[in-house]
Design a protein around this motif. Sequence first.
Motif, PDB file in Angstrom:
ATOM      1  N   GLN A 325     -81.346   4.786 -37.458  1.00  0.00           N
ATOM      2  CA  GLN A 325     -81.727   3.396 -37.198  1.00  0.00           C
ATOM      3  C   GLN A 325     -80.660   2.688 -36.379  1.00  0.00           C
ATOM      4  N   ASP A 326     -79.416   3.098 -36.571  1.00  0.00           N
ATOM      5  CA  ASP A 326     -78.304   2.503 -35.831  1.00  0.00           C
ATOM      6  C   ASP A 326     -78.189   3.075 -34.418  1.00  0.00           C
ATOM      7  N   LEU A 327     -78.343   4.407 -34.293  1.00  0.00           N
ATOM      8  CA  LEU A 327     -78.016   5.070 -33.025  1.00  0.00           C
ATOM      9  C   LEU A 327     -79.236   5.587 -32.257  1.00  0.00           C
ATOM     10  N   ASP A 328     -80.375   5.765 -32.931  1.00  0.00           N
ATOM     11  CA  ASP A 328     -81.624   6.168 -32.275  1.00  0.00           C
ATOM     12  C   ASP A 328     -81.443   7.451 -31.444  1.00  0.00           C
ATOM     13  N   VAL A 329     -80.954   8.491 -32.093  1.00  0.00           N
ATOM     14  CA  VAL A 329     -80.707   9.751 -31.395  1.00  0.00           C
ATOM     15  C   VAL A 329     -81.698  10.848 -31.783  1.00  0.00           C
ATOM     16  N   PHE A 330     -82.333  10.714 -32.952  1.00  0.00           N
ATOM     17  CA  PHE A 330     -83.255  11.734 -33.447  1.00  0.00           C
ATOM     18  C   PHE A 330     -84.709  11.276 -33.321  1.00  0.00           C
ATOM     19  N   SER A 331     -85.568  12.201 -32.924  1.00  0.00           N
ATOM     20  CA  SER A 331     -87.005  11.909 -32.887  1.00  0.00           C
ATOM     21  C   SER A 331     -87.687  12.279 -34.200  1.00  0.00           C
ATOM     22  N   ASP A 332     -87.044  13.170 -34.982  1.00  0.00           N
ATOM     23  CA  ASP A 332     -87.651  13.596 -36.240  1.00  0.00           C
ATOM     24  C   ASP A 332     -86.554  14.073 -37.176  1.00  0.00           C
ATOM     25  N   ILE A 333     -86.701  13.750 -38.464  1.00  0.00           N
ATOM     26  CA  ILE A 333     -85.827  14.264 -39.522  1.00  0.00           C
ATOM     27  C   ILE A 333     -86.741  14.931 -40.529  1.00  0.00           C
ATOM     28  N   GLN A 351     -78.708  19.520 -26.434  1.00  0.00           N
ATOM     29  CA  GLN A 351     -77.320  19.152 -26.692  1.00  0.00           C
ATOM     30  C   GLN A 351     -76.927  19.194 -28.171  1.00  0.00           C
ATOM     31  N   ALA A 352     -77.691  19.942 -28.966  1.00  0.00           N
ATOM     32  CA  ALA A 352     -77.353  20.047 -30.388  1.00  0.00           C
ATOM     33  C   ALA A 352     -75.982  20.685 -30.594  1.00  0.00           C
ATOM     34  N   LYS A 353     -75.647  21.701 -29.780  1.00  0.00           N
ATOM     35  CA  LYS A 353     -74.351  22.373 -29.921  1.00  0.00           C
ATOM     36  C   LYS A 353     -73.213  21.421 -29.576  1.00  0.00           C
ATOM     37  N   THR A 354     -73.412  20.582 -28.572  1.00  0.00           N
ATOM     38  CA  THR A 354     -72.397  19.585 -28.225  1.00  0.00           C
ATOM     39  C   THR A 354     -72.117  18.676 -29.414  1.00  0.00           C
ATOM     40  N   ILE A 355     -73.188  18.267 -30.094  1.00  0.00           N
ATOM     41  CA  ILE A 355     -73.031  17.394 -31.259  1.00  0.00           C
ATOM     42  C   ILE A 355     -72.304  18.115 -32.391  1.00  0.00           C
ATOM     43  N   SER A 356     -72.646  19.372 -32.621  1.00  0.00           N
ATOM     44  CA  SER A 356     -71.971  20.106 -33.700  1.00  0.00           C
ATOM     45  C   SER A 356     -70.488  20.295 -33.390  1.00  0.00           C
ATOM     46  N   ASN A 357     -70.154  20.483 -32.117  1.00  0.00           N
ATOM     47  CA  ASN A 357     -68.744  20.598 -31.740  1.00  0.00           C
ATOM     48  C   ASN A 357     -67.995  19.283 -31.955  1.00  0.00           C
ATOM     49  N   LEU A 358     -68.633  18.171 -31.584  1.00  0.00           N
ATOM     50  CA  LEU A 358     -68.020  16.868 -31.817  1.00  0.00           C
ATOM     51  C   LEU A 358     -67.876  16.589 -33.310  1.00  0.00           C
ATOM     52  N   ALA A 359     -68.866  17.024 -34.084  1.00  0.00           N
ATOM     53  CA  ALA A 359     -68.785  16.852 -35.538  1.00  0.00           C
ATOM     54  C   ALA A 359     -67.573  17.592 -36.094  1.00  0.00           C
ATOM     55  N   ALA A 360     -67.333  18.805 -35.590  1.00  0.00           N
ATOM     56  CA  ALA A 360     -66.181  19.578 -36.057  1.00  0.00           C
ATOM     57  C   ALA A 360     -64.875  18.836 -35.753  1.00  0.00           C
ATOM     58  N   LEU A 394     -70.386  12.379 -39.335  1.00  0.00           N
ATOM     59  CA  LEU A 394     -71.500  12.619 -38.416  1.00  0.00           C
ATOM     60  C   LEU A 394     -71.780  11.371 -37.586  1.00  0.00           C
ATOM     61  N   HIS A 395     -71.741  10.211 -38.237  1.00  0.00           N
ATOM     62  CA  HIS A 395     -71.959   8.942 -37.543  1.00  0.00           C
ATOM     63  C   HIS A 395     -70.933   8.773 -36.418  1.00  0.00           C
ATOM     64  N   SER A 396     -69.673   9.063 -36.730  1.00  0.00           N
ATOM     65  CA  SER A 396     -68.614   8.951 -35.721  1.00  0.00           C
ATOM     66  C   SER A 396     -68.838   9.922 -34.566  1.00  0.00           C
ATOM     67  N   ALA A 397     -69.252  11.149 -34.897  1.00  0.00           N
ATOM     68  CA  ALA A 397     -69.496  12.153 -33.863  1.00  0.00           C
ATOM     69  C   ALA A 397     -70.649  11.744 -32.962  1.00  0.00           C
ATOM     70  N   LEU A 398     -71.699  11.195 -33.547  1.00  0.00           N
ATOM     71  CA  LEU A 398     -72.859  10.784 -32.748  1.00  0.00           C
ATOM     72  C   LEU A 398     -72.527   9.582 -31.876  1.00  0.00           C
ATOM     73  N   LYS A 399     -71.700   8.682 -32.370  1.00  0.00           N
ATOM     74  CA  LYS A 399     -71.278   7.554 -31.524  1.00  0.00           C
ATOM     75  C   LYS A 399     -70.475   8.051 -30.318  1.00  0.00           C
ATOM     76  N   ARG A 400     -69.614   9.025 -30.535  1.00  0.00           N
ATOM     77  CA  ARG A 400     -68.861   9.617 -29.429  1.00  0.00           C
ATOM     78  C   ARG A 400     -69.800  10.334 -28.455  1.00  0.00           C
ATOM     79  N   PHE A 401     -70.789  11.014 -29.011  1.00  0.00           N
ATOM     80  CA  PHE A 401     -71.776  11.710 -28.169  1.00  0.00           C
ATOM     81  C   PHE A 401     -72.503  10.733 -27.255  1.00  0.00           C
TER      82      PHE A 401
END
Length: 404
Positions: A325-333, A351-360, A394-401
């Motif tokens: 709701q904050d970042l609007d990055v996912f179409s489905d959960i 870009q899922a792998k990019t997100i997982s790398n940022l999460a790490a 995860l929130h921080s990683a998605l904001k960076r993404f």
Amino acid sequence: MSKHTTVREDFDRYMIPMYSPASFIPVSGEGSSIYDQDGKHYIDFAGGIAVNALGHANRDLQQALVEQASKLWHTGNGYTNEPVLALAKQLVESTFADKVFFCNSGAEANEASLKLARKYALDHFGEGKNEIIAFNNAFHGRTLFTVSAGGQPKYSQDFSPLPGGIHHVPFNDLDAVKATISHKTCAIIVEPVQGEGGVIPADPAFLQGLRDLCDEHNALLIFDEVQTGIGRTGHLYAYMSYGVTPDVLSTAKALGGGFPIGGILTTDKYATALPIGSHGTTYGGNPLASAVAGKALSIINDDAFLQGVATRHDQFVSALTKINQDLDVFSDIRGSGLLIGCELKSEYAGQAKTISNLAAEEGLMALIAGPNVVRVAPALNISTDEIEQGMQRLHSALKRFLKR
């Protein structure tokens, strides 16, 4: 010069390059917390790819392993052992099955399932009944037979000629199955929730339809529950939530709580297809693996524990929805229990792998399920605090993404 005697670059130096592991090396963990060589803390939402059902360094599993390690490690399949018989009894008493076969992995379990189906058909219907129906985007393992049954050509196309007689149709499309099945079909193999294919649950009517078609055409219904089994969906096995019983079920991953073990469950009717000498494995059902799996199963196969999976599912979905709701990055959960997939909106496709790398980098271990889905499959007993910490990261990683 590095202060560590073993470093990440050693992977590139010494290992066959079929993986591209993260830049850090985990060295210790407890529960759903992990620490790398430099002492950095990570929350583990990956669970060893749905394997570490009770988290890291679980004391009950440690005790089971140490006790068995002090007695008997391995004998080979010319002898049986007490832990494997106790584990088999637990599984039979808890499921539809009458008989069990143990191996070392999910791929081996699916290999055995498919061999059983062809052997049963040969014994009862002759040589012409050997075709298998599988599904697009399925994943059943990396052996030549199972990678052929998997519906992802990227994993099989470089290893031809592949085993034949396998037909792939769209998942959740019963009409496509009806158009393909025939008197030559010996089995349908299906994941109740496609894991690697994007965390896509089967429709109940679809699985019931497969059951009916298999009955009509004298074909075996095989459920690949390697990823969905052992509490992952909030039931011991996912078939229990659908009310559809397979003829053969493959199991692995969480069965050993982190110790390698796999197996198939089936009924007396179909177990006769694999008599003495027809199949086997050197390590399968060894005392160490069986002792650990027996302890893991006794902990997980408990009503209160399984209810806790459902509670945690709600926590995850609520937190993921709030982030979205904050970042609007996912179409489905979507997903079931603690197997959850977050599909990226079209503008972020691939870009899922990019997100997982940022999460790490933020201290969160997460998975992908194809290029467009971020997947979480944490320990089934992950704590509320660990969920909250992981979601903040995860929130921080998605904001960076999104800033990128």
